[in-house]
Design a protein around this motif. Sequence first.
Motif, PDB file in Angstrom:
ATOM      1  N   LEU A 198       0.829  -1.205   0.000  1.00  0.00           N
ATOM      2  CA  LEU A 198       0.000   0.000   0.000  1.00  0.00           C
ATOM      3  C   LEU A 198       0.865   1.259   0.000  1.00  0.00           C
ATOM      4  N   TYR A 199       1.941   1.224   0.780  1.00  0.00           N
ATOM      5  CA  TYR A 199       2.870   2.356   0.760  1.00  0.00           C
ATOM      6  C   TYR A 199       3.405   2.569  -0.658  1.00  0.00           C
ATOM      7  N   GLN A 200       3.746   1.464  -1.313  1.00  0.00           N
ATOM      8  CA  GLN A 200       4.292   1.559  -2.670  1.00  0.00           C
ATOM      9  C   GLN A 200       3.257   2.095  -3.646  1.00  0.00           C
ATOM     10  N   VAL A 201       2.019   1.610  -3.527  1.00  0.00           N
ATOM     11  CA  VAL A 201       0.953   2.080  -4.414  1.00  0.00           C
ATOM     12  C   VAL A 201       0.719   3.577  -4.234  1.00  0.00           C
ATOM     13  N   MET A 202       0.719   4.041  -2.980  1.00  0.00           N
ATOM     14  CA  MET A 202       0.531   5.468  -2.738  1.00  0.00           C
ATOM     15  C   MET A 202       1.675   6.276  -3.347  1.00  0.00           C
ATOM     16  N   GLU A 203       2.890   5.743  -3.246  1.00  0.00           N
ATOM     17  CA  GLU A 203       4.040   6.419  -3.842  1.00  0.00           C
ATOM     18  C   GLU A 203       3.926   6.454  -5.365  1.00  0.00           C
ATOM     19  N   TRP A 204       3.501   5.331  -5.946  1.00  0.00           N
ATOM     20  CA  TRP A 204       3.343   5.274  -7.401  1.00  0.00           C
ATOM     21  C   TRP A 204       2.277   6.238  -7.888  1.00  0.00           C
ATOM     22  N   ILE A 205       1.178   6.336  -7.125  1.00  0.00           N
ATOM     23  CA  ILE A 205       0.137   7.297  -7.502  1.00  0.00           C
ATOM     24  C   ILE A 205       0.699   8.716  -7.458  1.00  0.00           C
ATOM     25  N   GLY A 206       1.487   9.002  -6.428  1.00  0.00           N
ATOM     26  CA  GLY A 206       2.122  10.306  -6.334  1.00  0.00           C
ATOM     27  C   GLY A 206       3.049  10.585  -7.497  1.00  0.00           C
ATOM     28  N   SER A 207       3.668   9.526  -8.021  1.00  0.00           N
ATOM     29  CA  SER A 207       4.588   9.713  -9.146  1.00  0.00           C
ATOM     30  C   SER A 207       3.859  10.157 -10.410  1.00  0.00           C
ATOM     31  N   LEU A 208       2.543   9.937 -10.481  1.00  0.00           N
ATOM     32  CA  LEU A 208       1.779  10.452 -11.619  1.00  0.00           C
ATOM     33  C   LEU A 208       1.870  11.972 -11.662  1.00  0.00           C
ATOM     34  N   ALA A 209       1.793  12.602 -10.489  1.00  0.00           N
ATOM     35  CA  ALA A 209       1.931  14.057 -10.429  1.00  0.00           C
ATOM     36  C   ALA A 209       3.371  14.471 -10.719  1.00  0.00           C
ATOM     37  N   ASP A 210       4.312  13.700 -10.182  1.00  0.00           N
ATOM     38  CA  ASP A 210       5.730  14.011 -10.411  1.00  0.00           C
ATOM     39  C   ASP A 210       6.071  13.955 -11.894  1.00  0.00           C
ATOM     40  N   GLU A 211       5.633  12.874 -12.551  1.00  0.00           N
ATOM     41  CA  GLU A 211       5.933  12.704 -13.977  1.00  0.00           C
ATOM     42  C   GLU A 211       5.210  13.751 -14.826  1.00  0.00           C
ATOM     43  N   SER A 212       4.002  14.114 -14.414  1.00  0.00           N
ATOM     44  CA  SER A 212       3.268  15.164 -15.138  1.00  0.00           C
ATOM     45  C   SER A 212       4.011  16.484 -15.065  1.00  0.00           C
ATOM     46  N   LEU A 213       4.559  16.785 -13.889  1.00  0.00           N
ATOM     47  CA  LEU A 213       5.341  18.014 -13.742  1.00  0.00           C
ATOM     48  C   LEU A 213       6.582  17.966 -14.631  1.00  0.00           C
ATOM     49  N   ARG A 214       7.178  16.785 -14.762  1.00  0.00           N
ATOM     50  CA  ARG A 214       8.352  16.653 -15.636  1.00  0.00           C
ATOM     51  C   ARG A 214       7.978  16.886 -17.102  1.00  0.00           C
ATOM     52  N   VAL A 215       6.762  16.470 -17.467  1.00  0.00           N
ATOM     53  CA  VAL A 215       6.285  16.773 -18.825  1.00  0.00           C
ATOM     54  C   VAL A 215       6.253  18.291 -19.024  1.00  0.00           C
ATOM     55  N   GLY A 216       5.693  19.001 -18.041  1.00  0.00           N
ATOM     56  CA  GLY A 216       5.641  20.445 -18.131  1.00  0.00           C
ATOM     57  C   GLY A 216       7.023  21.073 -18.158  1.00  0.00           C
ATOM     58  N   SER A 217       7.924  20.542 -17.342  1.00  0.00           N
ATOM     59  CA  SER A 217       9.287  21.078 -17.302  1.00  0.00           C
ATOM     60  C   SER A 217      10.007  20.841 -18.629  1.00  0.00           C
ATOM     61  N   ARG A 218       9.765  19.664 -19.210  1.00  0.00           N
ATOM     62  CA  ARG A 218      10.371  19.360 -20.512  1.00  0.00           C
ATOM     63  C   ARG A 218       9.854  20.329 -21.581  1.00  0.00           C
ATOM     64  N   LEU A 219       8.567  20.632 -21.507  1.00  0.00           N
ATOM     65  CA  LEU A 219       7.996  21.565 -22.468  1.00  0.00           C
ATOM     66  C   LEU A 219       8.586  22.962 -22.292  1.00  0.00           C
ATOM     67  N   GLU A 220       8.805  23.374 -21.049  1.00  0.00           N
ATOM     68  CA  GLU A 220       9.419  24.672 -20.801  1.00  0.00           C
ATOM     69  C   GLU A 220      10.810  24.754 -21.426  1.00  0.00           C
ATOM     70  N   LEU A 221      11.557  23.659 -21.324  1.00  0.00           N
ATOM     71  CA  LEU A 221      12.884  23.621 -21.951  1.00  0.00           C
ATOM     72  C   LEU A 221      12.773  23.768 -23.455  1.00  0.00           C
ATOM     73  N   MET A 222      11.776  23.083 -24.038  1.00  0.00           N
ATOM     74  CA  MET A 222      11.566  23.191 -25.482  1.00  0.00           C
ATOM     75  C   MET A 222      11.287  24.638 -25.873  1.00  0.00           C
ATOM     76  N   LEU A 223      10.437  25.311 -25.100  1.00  0.00           N
ATOM     77  CA  LEU A 223      10.078  26.693 -25.419  1.00  0.00           C
ATOM     78  C   LEU A 223      11.288  27.606 -25.287  1.00  0.00           C
ATOM     79  N   ALA A 224      12.116  27.306 -24.307  1.00  0.00           N
ATOM     80  CA  ALA A 224      13.292  28.150 -24.075  1.00  0.00           C
ATOM     81  C   ALA A 224      14.269  28.073 -25.241  1.00  0.00           C
ATOM     82  N   ARG A 225      14.206  26.981 -26.024  1.00  0.00           N
ATOM     83  CA  ARG A 225      15.132  26.800 -27.127  1.00  0.00           C
ATOM     84  C   ARG A 225      14.604  27.321 -28.455  1.00  0.00           C
ATOM     85  N   THR A 226      13.335  27.705 -28.474  1.00  0.00           N
ATOM     86  CA  THR A 226      12.739  28.166 -29.733  1.00  0.00           C
ATOM     87  C   THR A 226      13.076  29.628 -29.992  1.00  0.00           C
TER      88      THR A 226
END
Length: 226
Positions: A198-226
């Motif tokens: 259960l601890y692991q499942v809660m952590e994995w669910i939290g990683s959905l938010a973490d990975e989503s933020l990384r998507v946004g951060s990756r997009l910011e990097l893309m914009l910075a290079r345009t």
Amino acid sequence: MPVNTILGLFAKSPLKPLQEHASSVHQCCSLLVPFFQATAQQQWENAQHLREQISMQEKQADALKREIRLKLPRGLFLPVDRTDMLDLVTQQDRLANRAKDIAGRVIGRHLMVPESMQTDFMVYLQRCLDATTQANKVIHELDELLETGFRGREASLVEQMVMELDHIEDDTDHQQILLRQALLALEPQYNPIDVMCLYQVMEWIGSLADESLRVGSRLELMLART
């Protein structure tokens, strides 16, 4: 997806395949809500059916990711770097992989969130899925960004949306801490292995938010290079 379809998507918009993949990933993650609702009611047959849907959606997203990697024309003019675009697809795909992992672990042991934690757990889950929803929205703003040359009001809007992603991720961190504290108090009442899972499942669910933020951060990097 057939090669000609992929090329057709690129013909419509160089960013359309990325958006198609983002939508597929988002649909996969969204299935976690009815999945956990079913487990809370011990409707394991229904939960298994939903797990299979999650798995199928993950495979669909994975297939689209591979097609984009293989068929993204090297000679195609893109408003963003080709490598950045492929990295963003990979980052998005991790969300679908994680959703499949979560459902598989829960079904594998018939894990149930303690009844006293159910309400807060579902709020936590939904907040993490708010992040995947926001990441999907950000990706679907790329066409508008393309039209404005990645400048102006649309660029500011995307920056604000990424800032909101950061805010959502902060919320989920706090909610996860509270859930872990609640589970700690209940540990003596449950199978130790189930508690660890259960601890692991809660952590994995939290990683959905973490990975989503990384998507946004990756997009910011893309914009910075345009």
